[in-house]
Design an enzyme around this catalytic site. Sequence first.
Site, mmCIF file in Angstrom:
data_model
loop_
_atom_site.group_PDB
_atom_site.id
_atom_site.type_symbol
_atom_site.label_atom_id
_atom_site.label_comp_id
_atom_site.label_asym_id
_atom_site.label_seq_id
_atom_site.Cartn_x
_atom_site.Cartn_y
_atom_site.Cartn_z
ATOM 1 C CG HIS A 105 -26.583 -13.916 3.466
ATOM 2 N ND1 HIS A 105 -25.222 -14.103 3.618
ATOM 3 C CD2 HIS A 105 -26.842 -14.088 2.145
ATOM 4 C CE1 HIS A 105 -24.695 -14.386 2.444
ATOM 5 N NE2 HIS A 105 -25.646 -14.381 1.535
ATOM 6 C CG ASP A 146 -24.892 -17.464 4.737
ATOM 7 O OD1 ASP A 146 -24.877 -16.737 5.750
ATOM 8 O OD2 ASP A 146 -24.059 -17.388 3.829
HETATM 9 C C1 GRF Z 1 -24.359 -6.801 6.060
HETATM 10 O O1 GRF Z 1 -24.476 -6.611 4.690
HETATM 11 C C2 GRF Z 1 -24.877 -8.153 6.452
HETATM 12 O O2 GRF Z 1 -25.864 -8.644 5.593
HETATM 13 C C3 GRF Z 1 -23.655 -9.032 6.361
HETATM 14 O O3 GRF Z 1 -22.595 -8.217 6.776
HETATM 15 C C4 GRF Z 1 -22.898 -6.852 6.517
HETATM 16 C C5 GRF Z 1 -22.674 -6.082 7.780
HETATM 17 O O4 GRF Z 1 -22.827 -4.705 7.548
HETATM 18 N N1 GRF Z 1 -23.810 -10.229 7.134
HETATM 19 P P1 GRF Z 1 -22.789 -3.659 8.736
HETATM 20 O O5 GRF Z 1 -21.441 -3.809 9.420
HETATM 21 O O6 GRF Z 1 -23.908 -3.975 9.653
HETATM 22 O O7 GRF Z 1 -22.938 -2.329 8.093
#
Ligand code: GRF
Length: 196
Positions: A105, A146
Amino acid sequence: MNKVAILVGGTGRGTNMKSLAQSCFDKRVDASVALVISPKENEAIEWARFFDIPVEILSKSEDYAEALLKIIVAYQIDIICLAGYMYLLPKNIIEHLPGRILNIHPSLLPKYGGKGMYGMNVHQAIFDANEIESGCTVHKVNEQYDDGAIVIQKRCTITTEDTPETIAAKVLELEHLAYPEALKLLTEELKQEFIT
Ligand code: GRF
């Protein structure tokens, strides 16, 4: 070796998926990414195919929970990593792999977590609140958004020069370090369980 499934969201860029896969290829983490699951074709899926990682496309339907479990069982998955996954993970999956499901997160939980707190919403809220630091959290997944036990947090400072976009970029950089570290910790924890 533990087999990992990465679950991404519909608009998944897949940058965390790539950093997790890379850490396994490089043997920094003793696990293999055996599957990427996405509700639709996207950048994450393109990258998974590029890396020769098996892919399953599974969108929400009435029998979503059973269909997902069937896939997880068929691929003999030991660990699930959520990376941009937008739904609450079904209960049957959490019961199938207790303590073996991670999520990342983009905030320092418990701050700026929960329903509706995703993507730029998080960074905009942090910016609006004039926070002086942010970061990311890898945590175990339970039945709330979360909310599970925190495995790793990484922090960065926010200066007066920052915008929601620059905060997002700083945090994403931390995510790419934190997620492989957290996966490594989980694989080590599972090895200990096996020995004792
Ligand atoms: C990340 O910022 C993560 O924290 C959230 O979703 C986003 C996914 O980004 N849960 P990516 O697709 O891995 O670039």
